[in-house]
Design an enzyme around this catalytic site. Structure first.
Site, PDB file in Angstrom:
ATOM      1  N   ARG A  66       0.813  -1.215   0.000  1.00 36.62           N
ATOM      2  CA  ARG A  66       0.000   0.000   0.000  1.00 36.62           C
ATOM      3  C   ARG A  66       0.844   1.261   0.000  1.00 36.62           C
ATOM      4  NH1 ARG A  66      -4.439   0.045   4.462  1.00 36.62           N
ATOM      5  NH2 ARG A  66      -3.012  -1.267   5.637  1.00 36.62           N
ATOM      6  N   TYR A  70       0.381   4.402  -2.497  1.00 34.08           N
ATOM      7  CA  TYR A  70       0.239   5.791  -2.061  1.00 34.08           C
ATOM      8  C   TYR A  70       1.262   6.687  -2.756  1.00 34.08           C
ATOM      9  CZ  TYR A  70      -2.559   3.795   1.762  1.00 34.08           C
ATOM     10  OH  TYR A  70      -3.496   3.129   2.498  1.00 34.08           O
ATOM     11  N   TYR A  92     -12.453  10.415  -1.665  1.00 31.09           N
ATOM     12  CA  TYR A  92     -13.708  10.016  -1.037  1.00 31.09           C
ATOM     13  C   TYR A  92     -13.734  10.467   0.420  1.00 31.09           C
ATOM     14  CZ  TYR A  92     -17.287   6.662   0.622  1.00 31.09           C
ATOM     15  OH  TYR A  92     -18.391   6.069   1.169  1.00 31.09           O
TER      16      TYR A  92
END
Length: 248
Positions: A66, A70, A92
């Site tokens: 991850r 990013y 979001y």
């Protein structure tokens, strides 16, 4: 290097309903519009907001670390800024709440001499307080990323409400696909049962992105959480054990 600008905004939770006028104006004024959103209908709506809209959610790939994802998102946002473009990046929910790429992009842009700002929006926690009828001022409330909660243990204050984010990916450094979420929930339950009884009712919560649909609210005993497969966007709410003793 040409000087571009960066404005980071949040789309809120409800598709098309929680985008603030300030954020919409930033999108309209931008030359480049980039966005990250996990809901397909939300992607369609976001793509309609700007003729040069680009979805960065494609950078989330199963099995990829991850942190690497990013970094790719940050660099994708900064590439047009470095060319001198005015860029708006939308995330979001609230863009500054549990969204590491947004903070990294703003900080890096400023360090490179570009004007950068972040605008506030409605977060999943805001919706949680409304949907579950919780006032965080009543007993106090602490909020952690679930993985950080395990990696950096702190004394449990069971008299305050506890909100744990990203429980579906707890202790999981890779991007995961549907059905693989929650594999490490037993570790989280083990930690929580050092302060709460296994029968203590907790809530797996996910705000609804649609005005015609109810939020997902799954109430269950803490001990059963280890056998649950949460939705990717689920947040865990742990109510306080008892009211704190009033102070004079």
């Amino acid at each position: 290097m040409p000087h571009g600008t960066l404005t980071v905004v949040g789309t809120g939770i409800r598709i098309g309903l929680q985008l603030t006028p300030e954020s919409r104006a930033a999108i309209d004024a931008a030359e480049e519009f980039l966005y990250v959103n996990a809901e397909p209908l939300g992607n369609t709506w976001l793509a309609s907001l700007h003729p040069r809209g680009r979805d960065l959610a494609r950078l989330y790939r199963s099995g990829v670390d991850r942190e690497d994802v990013y970094e790719e998102i940050v660099e994708a946002i900064l590439e047009p800024v470095r060319r001198g473009a005015s860029v708006c990046a939308a995330f979001y929910g609230h863009p500054g709440v549990f969204v590491r790429p947004s903070h990294a992009a703003v900080a890096r842009a400023r360090a490179e001499g570009h004007a950068a700002r972040m605008l506030p929006a409605v977060s999943a926690e805001d919706c949680l307080f409304a949907d579950l009828g919780i006032d965080p001022a009543t007993y106090g409330c602490v909020s952690f990323d679930a993985t950080t909660f395990l990696a950096r243990p702190r004394p449990l204050d069971t008299s305050a409400a506890l909100v744990l984010w990203q429980v579906a990916a707890v202790c999981e450094p890779r991007a995961v696909v549907e059905g693989e979420h929650g594999a490490n929930l037993p570790l989280l339950v083990e930690r929580l049962t050092t302060g709460y009884p296994s029968g203590h009712e907790v809530v797996l919560y996910e705000a609804s992105p649609f005005p015609v649909a109810e939020a997902l609210v799954q109430r269950l005993p803490l001990g059963e959480l280890a056998r649950t497969v949460p939705t990717p966007q689920a947040t865990l709410y742990v109510p306080p054990l008892a009211s704190p003793t009033p102070t004079v």
